[in-house]
Scaffold this motif. Structure first.
Motif, PDB file in Angstrom:
ATOM      1  N   LYS A 569       6.948 -11.549  37.118  1.00 19.19           N
ATOM      2  CA  LYS A 569       7.052 -10.098  36.969  1.00 19.19           C
ATOM      3  C   LYS A 569       6.275  -9.584  35.748  1.00 19.19           C
ATOM      4  N   VAL A 570       6.203 -10.378  34.702  1.00 20.35           N
ATOM      5  CA  VAL A 570       5.473  -9.941  33.514  1.00 20.35           C
ATOM      6  C   VAL A 570       3.971 -10.159  33.676  1.00 20.35           C
ATOM      7  N   GLN A 571       3.600 -10.889  34.699  1.00 18.59           N
ATOM      8  CA  GLN A 571       2.189 -11.249  34.925  1.00 18.59           C
ATOM      9  C   GLN A 571       1.280 -10.024  34.976  1.00 18.59           C
ATOM     10  N   GLN A 572       1.766  -8.927  35.533  1.00 18.24           N
ATOM     11  CA  GLN A 572       0.927  -7.736  35.670  1.00 18.24           C
ATOM     12  C   GLN A 572       0.411  -7.222  34.331  1.00 18.24           C
ATOM     13  N   HIS A 573       1.131  -7.530  33.250  1.00 15.29           N
ATOM     14  CA  HIS A 573       0.724  -7.054  31.924  1.00 15.29           C
ATOM     15  C   HIS A 573      -0.336  -7.946  31.271  1.00 15.29           C
ATOM     16  N   PHE A 574      -0.705  -9.045  31.907  1.00 13.96           N
ATOM     17  CA  PHE A 574      -1.657  -9.981  31.309  1.00 13.96           C
ATOM     18  C   PHE A 574      -2.875 -10.230  32.193  1.00 13.96           C
ATOM     19  N   LEU A 575      -3.162  -9.282  33.077  1.00 12.56           N
ATOM     20  CA  LEU A 575      -4.287  -9.435  34.002  1.00 12.56           C
ATOM     21  C   LEU A 575      -5.401  -8.456  33.664  1.00 12.56           C
ATOM     22  N   TRP A 576      -6.626  -8.996  33.599  1.00 17.42           N
ATOM     23  CA  TRP A 576      -7.817  -8.149  33.485  1.00 17.42           C
ATOM     24  C   TRP A 576      -8.312  -7.813  34.886  1.00 17.42           C
ATOM     25  N   HIS A 577      -8.618  -6.542  35.097  1.00 17.29           N
ATOM     26  CA  HIS A 577      -9.202  -6.092  36.354  1.00 17.29           C
ATOM     27  C   HIS A 577     -10.591  -5.528  36.056  1.00 17.29           C
ATOM     28  N   THR A 578     -11.492  -5.669  37.018  1.00 14.54           N
ATOM     29  CA  THR A 578     -12.827  -5.119  36.796  1.00 14.54           C
ATOM     30  C   THR A 578     -12.754  -3.615  36.534  1.00 14.54           C
ATOM     31  N   ARG A 579     -11.781  -2.960  37.145  1.00 16.38           N
ATOM     32  CA  ARG A 579     -11.456  -1.562  36.827  1.00 16.38           C
ATOM     33  C   ARG A 579      -9.978  -1.517  36.452  1.00 16.38           C
ATOM     34  N   PRO A 580      -9.662  -1.004  35.272  1.00 23.58           N
ATOM     35  CA  PRO A 580      -8.273  -1.049  34.793  1.00 23.58           C
ATOM     36  C   PRO A 580      -7.303  -0.397  35.771  1.00 23.58           C
ATOM     37  N   VAL A 581      -6.106  -0.991  35.868  1.00 25.40           N
ATOM     38  CA  VAL A 581      -5.035  -0.429  36.686  1.00 25.40           C
ATOM     39  C   VAL A 581      -3.796  -0.255  35.802  1.00 25.40           C
ATOM     40  N   LYS A 582      -2.872   0.544  36.254  1.00 26.24           N
ATOM     41  CA  LYS A 582      -1.671   0.867  35.497  1.00 26.24           C
ATOM     42  C   LYS A 582      -0.919  -0.399  35.090  1.00 26.24           C
ATOM     43  N   TYR A 583      -0.514  -0.449  33.837  1.00 28.50           N
ATOM     44  CA  TYR A 583       0.292  -1.531  33.257  1.00 28.50           C
ATOM     45  C   TYR A 583      -0.465  -2.855  33.100  1.00 28.50           C
ATOM     46  N   ASP A 584      -1.779  -2.866  33.304  1.00 27.34           N
ATOM     47  CA  ASP A 584      -2.508  -4.124  33.125  1.00 27.34           C
ATOM     48  C   ASP A 584      -2.741  -4.394  31.640  1.00 27.34           C
ATOM     49  N   ILE A 585      -3.455  -5.492  31.341  1.00 25.25           N
ATOM     50  CA  ILE A 585      -3.584  -5.933  29.951  1.00 25.25           C
ATOM     51  C   ILE A 585      -4.375  -4.927  29.101  1.00 25.25           C
ATOM     52  N   PHE A 586      -5.359  -4.274  29.684  1.00 24.41           N
ATOM     53  CA  PHE A 586      -6.093  -3.257  28.937  1.00 24.41           C
ATOM     54  C   PHE A 586      -5.164  -2.138  28.498  1.00 24.41           C
ATOM     55  N   HIS A 587      -4.389  -1.622  29.437  1.00 23.49           N
ATOM     56  CA  HIS A 587      -3.471  -0.527  29.108  1.00 23.49           C
ATOM     57  C   HIS A 587      -2.368  -0.978  28.156  1.00 23.49           C
ATOM     58  N   MET A 588      -1.928  -2.231  28.285  1.00 26.66           N
ATOM     59  CA  MET A 588      -0.860  -2.725  27.411  1.00 26.66           C
ATOM     60  C   MET A 588      -1.345  -2.888  25.971  1.00 26.66           C
ATOM     61  N   ILE A 589      -2.574  -3.368  25.777  1.00 27.09           N
ATOM     62  CA  ILE A 589      -3.120  -3.462  24.422  1.00 27.09           C
ATOM     63  C   ILE A 589      -3.257  -2.070  23.821  1.00 27.09           C
ATOM     64  N   LEU A 590      -3.835  -1.162  24.590  1.00 31.54           N
ATOM     65  CA  LEU A 590      -4.011   0.203  24.099  1.00 31.54           C
ATOM     66  C   LEU A 590      -2.654   0.850  23.826  1.00 31.54           C
ATOM     67  N   HIS A 591      -1.668   0.577  24.687  1.00 29.81           N
ATOM     68  CA  HIS A 591      -0.347   1.158  24.473  1.00 29.81           C
ATOM     69  C   HIS A 591       0.294   0.638  23.188  1.00 29.81           C
ATOM     70  N   SER A 592       0.179  -0.666  22.914  1.00 32.58           N
ATOM     71  CA  SER A 592       0.779  -1.205  21.691  1.00 32.58           C
ATOM     72  C   SER A 592       0.158  -0.572  20.452  1.00 32.58           C
ATOM     73  N   ILE A 593      -1.149  -0.333  20.490  1.00 35.58           N
ATOM     74  CA  ILE A 593      -1.817   0.341  19.367  1.00 35.58           C
ATOM     75  C   ILE A 593      -1.302   1.767  19.239  1.00 35.58           C
ATOM     76  N   TRP A 594      -1.235   2.485  20.347  1.00 37.56           N
ATOM     77  CA  TRP A 594      -0.687   3.847  20.372  1.00 37.56           C
ATOM     78  C   TRP A 594       0.760   3.853  19.884  1.00 37.56           C
ATOM     79  N   HIS A 595       1.563   2.932  20.384  1.00 35.99           N
ATOM     80  CA  HIS A 595       2.981   2.848  20.039  1.00 35.99           C
ATOM     81  C   HIS A 595       3.172   2.674  18.533  1.00 35.99           C
ATOM     82  N   ASN A 596       2.410   1.767  17.933  1.00 38.35           N
ATOM     83  CA  ASN A 596       2.548   1.544  16.488  1.00 38.35           C
ATOM     84  C   ASN A 596       2.083   2.742  15.679  1.00 38.35           C
TER      85      ASN A 596
END
Length: 604
Positions: A569-596
């Motif tokens: 279930k957590v796998q979706q947060h650690f996947l790179w996609h050629t085009r970013p999708v919701k909750y993927d690793i690109f969005h999660m990294i950006l979210h953690s930066i935003w969150h902090n």
């Protein structure tokens, strides 16, 4: 008579001084010839068995669990210790010295004449030592005594933590690629503990203590007060208020609550990021260090993030006055490739290069000066990035693969970046997934190069256990299982540190649906401010390597199945996609930066 007495007194005094001097000289001569570690006084007064002369033998006898210093060596032995539970720290040895310990409390350390190994204590300079250490490989060593209470045996050098990959030094069979055993001597040749490996820290911060530090940072770790107001500050304050007051979610089809510290707050924060966040990317900086991402290999995370953020129309703004965050788009990997001089002991030119770049930014824009860089961020995956950025970019939000508490990682400000070994830049999801639990017959798996001090220890204990597939670097052999197939077929995937605390195996394990077992003291797991890592991973302190199998076997089958399901279930947060999708690793990294950034906002 009085005159004669006055004459005799100085004569007797001189004789006494001469006798004392002779006795002291005899002691020094005996010490020089009889005690190779210059520890005559300790040997005389020790209640343990003394050093045995001639062949460099060090007999510990029935020592207690408390450490005792013998010259330049320290022995940690329990009253019932065996080869498998002896912890030996070797320092300040001369080149031709060797140590032999007797049957019940000792290990052979045969030092050859190969390339040098730097070993030092704080009080003395490094002394070059040969690196190949031969240790007994008896069954009693491989199968750890479960009743032992003593720490593990190891040899730890005091060395730099910024060495490049030197490849696999472990001798192995040409066909199988596995650990090669010298059957005539019944000894396993353990890879050298490289001179640039990091010495283990004395203080270990547990995962529960990290949780406490994160909570403390939320209450007290605020960035500097801006020198002047900006409209974006109010945006961040409003976002923070909404996140903190978000009602609890009963259930969510897209998010599995046990994976998160607070699923309600995460979902709200993520939604606000999608609605509000604007990032300004500085155009300054010459290629290849700036704006040129590396998309393959273990440094791929910084490259994929750079590429996908630069291509984003949703998050990027060309108007810096509307930006909530400012991105410094450099590649720590290309910085090292372009500027580092091989075999150099200095990295100051890399630091100076980044400082010169920052000087241009500060001179050309006012945004850095408003917050001293607190609203700026960088994404860097190279091992050296913490050192390169700790001085001039210390106030930035640093997303680092090498998220080491002992190297200045700051909870609540910095982000632990997932290290991803991207195998295909065209298809990053190639070979995704793994076998279901009933088909995972291997208890634990690890294969890799012998980086740092920890991995040779892991092999020393577990490379012969039939339930554990623990080997050095694997070679592809037709008709045999390869690295990926082993990950897909194992219940637990061992993720030990190398030269530094991070390992791409953590993300690989999740990618192949194998429960990660993290053995890396003081490593802050990726996306730590959001994810509840204890719900899908196992954390084993480095000192518990001798008990690794017992720890894994002690996990109930029901608990393992829960963790396996959580990994999926957590796998979706650690996947790179050629085009970013919701909750993927690109969005999660950006979210953690935003969150902090949101939780460190401080109004003027």
């Amino acid at each position: 008579m009085g005159h004669e007495l006055r004459y005799l007194c100085p004569v007797e005094a001189r004789r006494l001084v001469w006798l004392i001097g002779m006795m002291f000289a005899v002691v020094l001569i005996v010490q020089h010839f009889e005690f190779p570690y210059n520890s005559v006084l300790v040997s005389i007064y020790s209640f343990r068995k003394p050093l045995v002369l001639g062949n460099g033998t060090f007999s510990t006898g029935n020592s207690s669990a408390n450490p005792k210093i013998f010259g330049n060596m320290k022995s940690f032995n329990g009253s019932n210790s065996t080869e498998t539970d002896t912890f030996l720290s070797v320092v300040n040895m001369t080149k031709n010295d060797s140590i032999e310990l007797s049957h019940n409390s000792t290990v052979d350390i045969a030092i050859t004449d190969n390339s040098s190994l730097g070993i030092a204590t704080p009080a003395t300079p490094s002394i070059a030592l040969p690196p190949i250490i031969s240790l007994p490989n008896s069954d009693t060593q491989t199968n750890v005594d479960t009743n032992s209470q003593s720490p593990m045996m190891s040899v730890y050098p005091n060395t730099s933590s910024v060495e490049k990959d030197i490849g696999n030094t472990l001798p192995r069979d040409e066909k199988s690629g596995e650990l090669q055993i010298d059957k005539s001597s019944s000894k396993t040749i353990v890879p050298a503990v490289n001179e640039t490996s990091e010495r283990p820290t004395t203080t270990v911060v547990s995962i529960s203590e990290m949780n406490d530090l994160l909570l403390q940072s939320r209450a007290s770790s605020l960035s500097m007060k801006p020198r002047w107001s900006s409209a974006v500050d109010q945006d961040l304050l409003n976002a923070k208020l909404q996140i903190e007051n978000e009602p609890v979610i009963e259930n969510d089809t897209a998010l599995y609550a046990p994976l998160y510290r607070n699923v309600s707050m995460f979902k709200k924060s993520y939604e606000l990021m999608e609605q509000m966040l604007k990032v300004y990317i500085y155009k300054e900086g010459e290629r290849p260090i700036f704006h040129e991402p590396v998309l393959k290999g273990v440094y791929g995370a910084e490259g994929w993030f750079m590429k996908q953020l630069q291509a984003s129309q949703q998050f990027v703004t060309t108007n810096p006055t509307k930006a909530h965050l400012f991105y410094l788009p450099f590649s720590s990997r290309m910085l090292e490739v372009t500027l580092y001089e091989p075999n150099s002991d200095s990295y100051e030119n890399l630091v100076q290069y980044l400082k010169n770049y920052l000087d241009v930014i500060v001179a050309r824009y006012n945004f850095w000066n408003r917050t001293d860089g607190a609203d700026h961020f960088l994404v860097a995956c190279h091992d050296w990035a913490p050192y390169e950025t700790k001085q001039h970019m210390a106030h930035c939000i640093r997303a680092l693969c090498n998220a080491n508490i002992k190297e200045g990682f700051k909870f609540g400000k910095d982000v632990s970046l997932p290290a991803s070994d991207v195998r295909s830049s065209q298809n990053p999801l190639k070979e995704l997934g793994g076998h279901p639990p009933p088909q995972r017959q291997i208890l634990a798996f690890f294969a890799g190069r012998m980086h740092g001090y920890l991995r040779p220890i892991l092999l020393q204990y577990w490379n012969k256990d039939p339930d554990m597939k623990i080997v050095g670097r694997m070679r592809r052999v037709k008709g045999q299982m390869n690295y990926v197939q082993y990950m897909k077929s194992s219940k637990y995937c061992i993720c030990p540190k190398g030269y530094e605390v991070s390992s791409p195996r953590v993300v690989e394990s999740i990618f192949y649906e194998c429960v990660p077992v993290i053995i890396s003291d003081n490593f802050v797991p990726p996306l730590f401010e959001i994810l509840n890592w204890e719900s899908f991973a196992v954390f084993v302190p480095e000192k518990e390597i001798p008990n690794l199998k017992n720890i894994l076997l002690s996990i109930p089958e029901k608990r393992y199945l829960e963790m396996h399901q959580s990994v999926k279930k957590v796998q979706q947060h650690f996947l790179w996609h050629t085009r970013p999708v919701k909750y993927d690793i690109f969005h999660m990294i950006l979210h953690s930066i935003w969150h902090n950034r949101v939780f460190r906002i401080r109004p003027r």
